[in-house]
Each structure stands twice: as C-alpha cells, then as structure tokens.
Design an enzyme around this catalytic site. Sequence first.
Site, mmCIF file in Angstrom:
data_model
loop_
_atom_site.group_PDB
_atom_site.id
_atom_site.type_symbol
_atom_site.label_atom_id
_atom_site.label_comp_id
_atom_site.label_asym_id
_atom_site.label_seq_id
_atom_site.Cartn_x
_atom_site.Cartn_y
_atom_site.Cartn_z
ATOM 1 N N HIS A 22 0.830 -1.212 0.000
ATOM 2 C CA HIS A 22 0.000 0.000 0.000
ATOM 3 C C HIS A 22 0.856 1.251 0.000
ATOM 4 C CE1 HIS A 22 0.662 0.991 4.289
ATOM 5 N NE2 HIS A 22 0.587 -0.319 4.510
ATOM 6 N N CYS B 79 3.608 -4.610 6.628
ATOM 7 C CA CYS B 79 3.140 -4.391 5.264
ATOM 8 C C CYS B 79 4.294 -3.921 4.387
ATOM 9 C CB CYS B 79 2.036 -3.338 5.231
ATOM 10 S SG CYS B 79 0.440 -3.933 5.839
#
Length: 143
Positions: free
Chosen positions: A98, A114
Amino acid sequence: MRILVLATITFVTMLLGATGQGWAAGLVARIDISNQTMTVSKQGRVIYTWRVSTARKGYWTPRGTYRPTRLHRMWYSRKYDMSPMPYSVFFRGGYAIHGTGYVKQLGRPASHGCVRLATGNAALFYSLVKQVGRKNTRIVLVN
C-alpha cells in the site's frame, strides 16, 4: 491416445488459463526484503522498480508467493490507530502492499509488516492488478 491428448490439453489450459497466456501474461511483484525494493514485471518484462519499506525490528513481513486476496482504494488499519493505507493490495491476512506518506523511510525497514511504497506507485500497482486480475497476479517476497 485421444484421452491422453484431451487430458494434456485440459491440464495445459488449467495451467495457462483460458486465454493461454499464463504466467507470461500476468503481473509479478517481487519484493526483495534485503534490498527494500519491489520489481514489477508484466508479461515477463520488468516495467518498474521501486523502493519500499517492509517490517522494522520487532515486526515481520511474510515471505513466499501469494495472489492478491482483496483490493481497497482506501483502507484504514483498525490495528494501528486507523492509519490510512491507500491503494491496498492485500496478499495474506492483514498484510498488504500500500501507499504511504512516509516516503523518507522508503528504502529501509519501517513498517509493521506491510510493504509500503510511494502513494503514486501504489496507485499504479493497484490499477495494474485491477487490469490483469487477481488470478493473474503473483506477489513474491524474498530475503
């Protein structure tokens, strides 16, 4: 002999997909955790290489090969104080590729696990995944 030929055709079709394009037609995002880079290939050709941030000390980024499980143009992390995660491509549970506003950290470990990248690059990757489809996308994370 005819049954063998039909079984082979069926197997090859399953491997390559209905279009017969298979891996070469797909999208592959290879995240090199040691180098903190993500290389995106389409139809077997490298089209982008970006700096990323993966897990900092005390956290973990999974290794392995995955398909995207879900996509969200904007997601807010319930686990981390509703932190914004623009252009999220989830690949394993709560782990996603992301965008981030913390671009000064890109190129070194800084996340909770992440794979972070510049928001513009995340938007581009997100649109590529939507274009080729989740089934034709692979996310590969290596040391």
